[in-house]
Structure formats: C-alpha cells, structure tokens
Design an enzyme around this catalytic site. Structure first.
Site, PDB file in Angstrom:
ATOM      1  N   ARG A   9      48.255  -9.622  24.429  1.00 55.38           N
ATOM      2  CA  ARG A   9      48.683  -8.995  23.474  1.00 55.38           C
ATOM      3  C   ARG A   9      48.830  -7.407  23.471  1.00 55.38           C
ATOM      4  O   ARG A   9      47.670  -7.004  23.897  1.00 55.38           O
ATOM      5  CB  ARG A   9      47.763  -9.486  22.290  1.00 55.38           C
ATOM      6  CG  ARG A   9      48.497  -9.486  21.031  1.00 55.38           C
ATOM      7  CD  ARG A   9      47.419 -10.328  19.902  1.00 55.38           C
ATOM      8  NE  ARG A   9      46.392  -9.349  19.789  1.00 55.38           N
ATOM      9  CZ  ARG A   9      45.483  -9.313  18.509  1.00 55.38           C
ATOM     10  NH1 ARG A   9      46.168 -10.106  17.564  1.00 55.38           N
ATOM     11  NH2 ARG A   9      44.417  -8.806  18.542  1.00 55.38           N
ATOM     12  N   THR A  28      51.472  -2.819  19.816  1.00 53.87           N
ATOM     13  CA  THR A  28      52.290  -3.393  19.260  1.00 53.87           C
ATOM     14  C   THR A  28      51.967  -4.798  18.624  1.00 53.87           C
ATOM     15  O   THR A  28      52.722  -5.427  17.856  1.00 53.87           O
ATOM     16  CB  THR A  28      53.584  -3.777  19.989  1.00 53.87           C
ATOM     17  OG1 THR A  28      53.307  -4.477  20.916  1.00 53.87           O
ATOM     18  CG2 THR A  28      54.196  -2.551  20.543  1.00 53.87           C
ATOM     19  N   ASP A  87      36.585 -10.487  20.387  1.00 58.63           N
ATOM     20  CA  ASP A  87      37.309 -10.706  21.460  1.00 58.63           C
ATOM     21  C   ASP A  87      37.178 -11.865  22.224  1.00 58.63           C
ATOM     22  O   ASP A  87      35.964 -11.682  23.133  1.00 58.63           O
ATOM     23  CB  ASP A  87      37.667  -9.311  22.223  1.00 58.63           C
ATOM     24  CG  ASP A  87      38.684  -9.501  23.106  1.00 58.63           C
ATOM     25  OD1 ASP A  87      38.720 -10.328  24.052  1.00 58.63           O
ATOM     26  OD2 ASP A  87      39.483  -8.759  22.916  1.00 58.63           O
ATOM     27  N   ASP A 102      37.008 -11.179  26.116  1.00 53.34           N
ATOM     28  CA  ASP A 102      36.014 -10.437  26.603  1.00 53.34           C
ATOM     29  C   ASP A 102      34.560 -11.092  26.551  1.00 53.34           C
ATOM     30  O   ASP A 102      33.730 -10.913  27.594  1.00 53.34           O
ATOM     31  CB  ASP A 102      35.908  -8.813  26.052  1.00 53.34           C
ATOM     32  CG  ASP A 102      37.071  -8.221  26.186  1.00 53.34           C
ATOM     33  OD1 ASP A 102      37.564  -8.436  27.314  1.00 53.34           O
ATOM     34  OD2 ASP A 102      37.468  -7.215  25.592  1.00 53.34           O
TER      35      ASP A 102
HETATM   36  C1  PRP Z   1      43.967 -13.149  22.405  1.00 51.23           C
HETATM   37  C2  PRP Z   1      43.634 -14.522  22.354  1.00 51.23           C
HETATM   38  C3  PRP Z   1      45.098 -14.971  22.074  1.00 51.23           C
HETATM   39  C4  PRP Z   1      45.742 -13.942  21.344  1.00 51.23           C
HETATM   40  C5  PRP Z   1      45.940 -14.299  19.894  1.00 51.23           C
HETATM   41  O1  PRP Z   1      44.462 -13.031  23.848  1.00 51.23           O
HETATM   42  O2  PRP Z   1      42.918 -15.186  23.261  1.00 51.23           O
HETATM   43  O3  PRP Z   1      45.952 -15.157  23.201  1.00 51.23           O
HETATM   44  O4  PRP Z   1      44.733 -12.665  21.608  1.00 51.23           O
HETATM   45  O5  PRP Z   1      46.444 -13.047  19.512  1.00 51.23           O
HETATM   46  P1  PRP Z   1      47.881 -13.175  18.545  1.00 51.23           P
HETATM   47  O6  PRP Z   1      47.806 -14.517  17.852  1.00 51.23           O
HETATM   48  O7  PRP Z   1      47.641 -12.123  17.720  1.00 51.23           O
HETATM   49  O8  PRP Z   1      48.939 -13.292  19.545  1.00 51.23           O
HETATM   50  P2  PRP Z   1      44.372 -11.222  24.349  1.00 51.23           P
HETATM   51  O9  PRP Z   1      46.017 -10.862  24.278  1.00 51.23           O
HETATM   52  O10 PRP Z   1      43.200 -10.738  23.928  1.00 51.23           O
HETATM   53  O11 PRP Z   1      44.358 -11.627  25.929  1.00 51.23           O
HETATM   54  P3  PRP Z   1      43.298 -12.148  26.744  1.00 51.23           P
HETATM   55  O12 PRP Z   1      42.836 -13.859  26.359  1.00 51.23           O
HETATM   56  O13 PRP Z   1      43.611 -12.009  28.321  1.00 51.23           O
HETATM   57  O14 PRP Z   1      41.796 -11.453  26.584  1.00 51.23           O
HETATM   58  N1  URA Z   2      42.214 -11.973  20.089  1.00 53.78           N
HETATM   59  C1  URA Z   2      40.906 -12.256  19.826  1.00 53.78           C
HETATM   60  O1  URA Z   2      40.202 -12.387  20.954  1.00 53.78           O
HETATM   61  N2  URA Z   2      40.307 -12.153  18.801  1.00 53.78           N
HETATM   62  C2  URA Z   2      40.636 -11.907  17.732  1.00 53.78           C
HETATM   63  O2  URA Z   2      39.960 -11.985  16.694  1.00 53.78           O
HETATM   64  C3  URA Z   2      42.297 -11.711  17.802  1.00 53.78           C
HETATM   65  C4  URA Z   2      42.777 -11.785  18.814  1.00 53.78           C
END
Ligand code: PRP
Ligand code: URA
Length: 209
Positions: free
Chosen positions: A104, A108, A200, A203
C-alpha cells in the site's frame, strides 16, 4: 451480496486478543497468527461438499464420506498474508498456493502490485485469498480482481481484522465474495490504519521497522 462471517469461536477470539496486544513480540505474534489461521480455516471449510464412499475397516466395509467438488487454493497477499498460510495448509495440505505481491503506497493508500504467481488451473479451484488486515479494502479488492482476470470464479476472502470501510469496499467491488474475519473494528485513522486493530501486521510479523 457476499456475506460477512465474523468467526466468534472462543479460541479464535482469545488468540486475537493476544495478537492485538502491543507487548506480544515477533516470535509469539507469528505463532499466534499461524494458529488462528488454522482455526479460521476450519470454519471457512465448513461448507465443503462431501460424497459417499465405502472404506474397508479391519472389521469390514463402512459407508463413509470424503470431500468432493472443486480443489482448493490459497492466495496470500504478500507480505503479511504469508503469516497465515502455514496454518491454513495444516488443515488443507493439498491446497495449491498462489502469491500476490502488493504494498500500500503510504501516501495515496493505493495498492501497488509487484508480484503475481497463481496455480495454472485456477479456473477449477475454489480460492481463499488471505491477508490479516482489511483496511481500506484496496489491496484485497485489487487481489481479487487480479485472480478473477486469470479466470478464478469461486473466491473467499479471509482476514483477521476488518474495518467497516474495507468490508464495504469488497462487498461493492466483489458482491459474490464471502468474507471471513475474526473482528470488524471501529474505523480507520487518518493514515489508513485500523483502530484499534493491531498496528502494522507485516512489521509485527517480521520484526521490521
Ligand atoms: C497491509 C496489509 C494489507 C493492506 C491492507 O499490507 O497486510 O495487505 O495493508 O490495507 P488496505 O486494505 O488499505 O489495502 P502493507 O501494504 O502494509 O504491506 P506488507 O504486508 O508488505 O507490510
Ligand atoms: N495494514 C496494516 O498492517 N495494519 C492496518 O491497520 C492497516 C493496514
């Protein structure tokens, strides 16, 4: 309209509480996420069709039942979705695994695709898309769109925590997809994080940041 199943099994809810806790460290977070994914997979597979068969027990034939119908596939959204794969595979070890890489954009909040590899027979499988967090719903909606474009027709979405905004987005973009979650939280904050959520997920799972 796709149904929203909030999985309220006591073990799922108990483990979710531990996962949310900010004092839960990476190792325990990872173990709990895998365990909760296994329990959720048990609930998600409740409606799988069965057919009659006959099996020979040491005392003679027994009419019994086995799974029938479409084969299964699991599609984690990278990265955080990976933390749920092993738990699901413990219950359905024959499932094929596809991967969709999305992150994400922090400014944006739009999903950016960087990887997509799916089983070749995706049209014949029932697919479970997995990601612990359904926030704006942008990532899950895009992932479902990608796999539909590859021909998939039978899709379920499994997440751990959903925001109302994400639920609405998936229902509006993909009304035929059923959603399975352990909780629907209050809201998103200004940075698109689920409140109260768990922070997160990627993380916390991998100890980054
Ligand atoms: C997080 C999570 C989802 C997304 C959710 O991933 O694991 O994939 O955000 O957010 P949304 O519903 O607003 O799209 P992130 O983009 O942080 O990537 P990661 O899993 O690599 O940490
Ligand atoms: N992605 C995450 O990992 N946590 C949130 O709360 C939203 C998006």
């Amino acid at each position: 309209m796709g149904r929203v199943h909030v999985l309220d099994h006591p073990l799922i809810q108990h483990k979710l509480t531990l996962i949310r806790d900010k004092n839960t460290g990476t190792k325990e977070f990872r173990e709990l996420l895998e365990e909760v994914a296994m329990l959720m997979a048990y609930e998600i597979t409740r409606d799988l069709p069965l057919e009659e068969t006959v099996v020979e027990t040491p005392l003679g034939p027994a009419r019994s039942r086995v799974l029938s119908g479409r084969k299964l596939g699991v599609v984690p959204i990278l990265r955080a979705g990976l933390g749920m794969v092993e738990g699901v595979l413990k219950l359905i070890p024959a499932a094929r695994v596809g991967h969709i890489g999305l992150y994400r954009d922090p400014d944006t909040l739009q999903p950016v695709e960087y990887y997509c590899k799916l089983p070749t027979d995706v049209t014949e499988r029932e697919l479970i898309v997995i990601d612990p967090m359904l926030a704006t719903g942008g990532s899950a909606s895009a992932a479902i769109r990608f796999i539909k474009e590859k021909g998939a027709r039978h899709i379920k979405l499994m997440c751990l925590i959903a925001a109302p905004e994400g639920v609405q987005r998936v229902q509006s973009d993909h009304p035929e997809v059923d959603l399975y979650t352990a909780a629907v939280d209050e809201r998103l904050n200004d940075h698109g994080y689920i409140v109260p959520g768990l922070g997160d997920a990627g993380d916390r799972l991998y100890g980054t940041k």
